[in-house]
Motif scaffolding. Sequence first.
Motif: not given
Length: 150
Positions: A64-66, A76-80, A99-100
Amino acid sequence: MAIRAKHQRLVLLVIALTVLIGAGLLAAWALRNQVSYFYVPSEIVAHPPSPDRGVRLGGMVEKGSLKTEPDGVTIDFTVQDGKARVPVTFRGIVPSLFVEGSGVVAEGKMSATGTFVADNLLAKHDENYVPREMQNMTKEQAKQVVAETK
C-alpha cells in the motif's frame, strides 16, 4: 665491503614487505569512497549515515505504500523490516520484479529530510521464483535447459 648473502636476502625481504604493505594501503585509500554500506530500516533510523555517503538500504516494500508521481518516472514507497519504516524515492526504470510486499535493495543516499533517495533498485525474489520462459516446463525440461547452459 660486500654484504653477505644472508643479509642481502633479509634486505630484499624487508623491501618486498614494504612494497606490499604500501600497495595495500594505497589500494585501501583509493577505494575508501567506493565502499557502499548495507543497512536495514531499523539500523538506518537508529544511526543515519551522513547525507553525502552512498549506502544500500534493504528490506521489504510495504504493501500500500507504492505511489507513482505525476511525471510517470518517479516513485515513492516505504521500505520496512518489521521494526522501522524508511520512505524512499526513486526516479528511473523500475525492475520488473519490483512489487509491493517483495524484497528490495535500494542504492543511494539519505536526504536531510529523512527520505532515502535511491539511484538504483535491485528487486529480490523468493526461493520459488521461476523465470517466465520456464514457467510451463516440467522439472525434467527445466533441468535439461539448465544443463545446456553450463
